[in-house]
Design a protein around this motif. Structure first.
Motif, short mmCIF file in Angstrom:
data_model
loop_
_atom_site.label_atom_id
_atom_site.label_comp_id
_atom_site.label_asym_id
_atom_site.label_seq_id
_atom_site.Cartn_x
_atom_site.Cartn_y
_atom_site.Cartn_z
N GLY A 30 152.06 -70.82 138.16
CA GLY A 30 152.15 -71.67 136.98
C GLY A 30 151.71 -70.93 135.73
N GLN A 31 151.28 -69.69 135.88
CA GLN A 31 150.91 -68.86 134.74
C GLN A 31 152.16 -68.10 134.30
N ASN A 32 152.67 -68.41 133.14
CA ASN A 32 153.88 -67.79 132.61
C ASN A 32 153.62 -67.30 131.18
N PRO A 33 152.67 -66.37 131.01
CA PRO A 33 152.34 -65.95 129.63
C PRO A 33 153.45 -65.11 129.02
N PRO A 34 153.55 -65.13 127.69
CA PRO A 34 154.50 -64.24 127.02
C PRO A 34 154.12 -62.78 127.27
N LEU A 35 155.12 -61.92 127.29
CA LEU A 35 154.89 -60.50 127.53
C LEU A 35 153.90 -59.91 126.52
N THR A 36 153.88 -60.40 125.30
CA THR A 36 152.92 -59.85 124.32
C THR A 36 151.49 -60.04 124.81
N TYR A 37 151.18 -61.17 125.45
CA TYR A 37 149.83 -61.40 125.98
C TYR A 37 149.55 -60.45 127.14
N VAL A 38 150.58 -60.24 127.99
CA VAL A 38 150.42 -59.35 129.14
C VAL A 38 150.17 -57.92 128.65
N THR A 39 150.94 -57.47 127.66
CA THR A 39 150.76 -56.10 127.18
C THR A 39 149.39 -55.92 126.52
N ARG A 40 148.89 -56.92 125.83
CA ARG A 40 147.53 -56.82 125.26
C ARG A 40 146.49 -56.66 126.36
N ALA A 41 146.62 -57.45 127.41
CA ALA A 41 145.68 -57.35 128.53
C ALA A 41 145.78 -55.99 129.21
N LEU A 42 147.00 -55.51 129.42
CA LEU A 42 147.19 -54.20 130.05
C LEU A 42 146.66 -53.08 129.16
N GLY A 43 146.79 -53.23 127.86
CA GLY A 43 146.24 -52.25 126.93
C GLY A 43 144.73 -52.15 127.06
N GLN A 44 144.07 -53.28 127.21
CA GLN A 44 142.62 -53.28 127.46
C GLN A 44 142.30 -52.48 128.71
N ALA A 45 143.02 -52.77 129.79
CA ALA A 45 142.76 -52.11 131.08
C ALA A 45 143.04 -50.61 131.00
N ALA A 46 144.06 -50.23 130.25
CA ALA A 46 144.45 -48.82 130.16
C ALA A 46 143.63 -48.04 129.14
N GLY A 47 142.71 -48.72 128.45
CA GLY A 47 141.88 -48.03 127.47
C GLY A 47 142.56 -47.77 126.15
N CYS A 48 143.61 -48.53 125.88
CA CYS A 48 144.30 -48.38 124.59
C CYS A 48 144.56 -49.76 123.99
N PRO A 49 143.49 -50.53 123.74
CA PRO A 49 143.67 -51.89 123.24
C PRO A 49 144.44 -51.93 121.92
N GLY A 50 145.39 -52.86 121.88
CA GLY A 50 146.17 -53.06 120.66
C GLY A 50 147.26 -52.03 120.42
N ARG A 51 147.39 -51.06 121.28
CA ARG A 51 148.41 -50.02 121.09
C ARG A 51 149.62 -50.36 121.95
N ILE A 52 150.65 -50.88 121.28
CA ILE A 52 151.86 -51.34 121.95
C ILE A 52 153.02 -50.45 121.52
N ASP A 53 153.81 -50.02 122.47
CA ASP A 53 155.00 -49.21 122.21
C ASP A 53 156.22 -50.12 122.38
N SER A 54 156.75 -50.64 121.28
CA SER A 54 157.90 -51.55 121.33
C SER A 54 159.16 -50.77 121.65
N LEU A 55 159.88 -51.24 122.66
CA LEU A 55 161.09 -50.57 123.11
C LEU A 55 162.27 -51.53 123.11
N THR A 56 163.44 -51.02 122.80
CA THR A 56 164.65 -51.81 123.04
C THR A 56 164.89 -51.78 124.55
#
Length: 149
Positions: free
Chosen positions: A77-103
């Motif tokens: 029942g957890q269906n978060p937007p990908l932007t929320y997932v990428t923020r969380a993964l950025g925290q885990a990967a040690g690069c918070p807030g650093r998102i590489d937007s791709l087509t």
């Protein structure tokens, strides 16, 4: 993004379509290998259906007693937007807030065909599994868990 398990004899099979229980760790590892940023396909408004692997294990056990021919979605029942997932993964990967937007095209070149699955909008319900099998996912803070790695 669903991973289906089906017995060899379809008339007596029970099918479980599970959400991405293991994909976030794979994406987190990918993020760590890419220029210190987490890849996000498109604008990040698509949703990911998430479920904890331990909750899925419990569903598999319950499905052993399900009627033949049943089909269940193993999603929490957890269906978060990908932007929320990428923020969380950025925290885990040690690069918070650093998102590489791709087509999508760039993502397919970089990640292969799995990128098309990551780009899907996934909003599913596990209500049938809850109702018919008594399945109760209990690990319901996926974003916090993803942020911890």
């Amino acid at each position: 993004m669903f991973h289906g398990v089906r017995a060899l004899d379809p008339p007596s099979a029970v099918v479980l379509r599970t959400a991405a229980a293991r994909v976030p760790r794979a994406v987190s590892g990918l993020a760590a290998r890419t220029a210190g940023a987490v890849p996000c396909i498109g604008d990040g408004s698509n949703h990911w259906a998430l479920v904890h692997v331990d909750d899925i294990a419990e569903l598999y056990v319950l499905a052993l007693n399900a009627p033949a021919g049943s089909v269940y979605a193993g999603v929490s029942g957890q269906n978060p937007p990908l932007t929320y997932v990428t923020r969380a993964l950025g925290q885990a990967a040690g690069c918070p807030g650093r998102i590489d937007s791709l087509t999508l095209e760039e993502a397919v070149q970089r990640m292969g065909p799995i990128a098309e699955a990551f780009a899907l909008d996934q909003q599913f319900s596990g209500a049938k599994a809850r109702r018919e099998l008594g399945w109760t996912p209990t690990r319901l803070d996926a974003l916090a868990e993803l942020a911890q790695g």
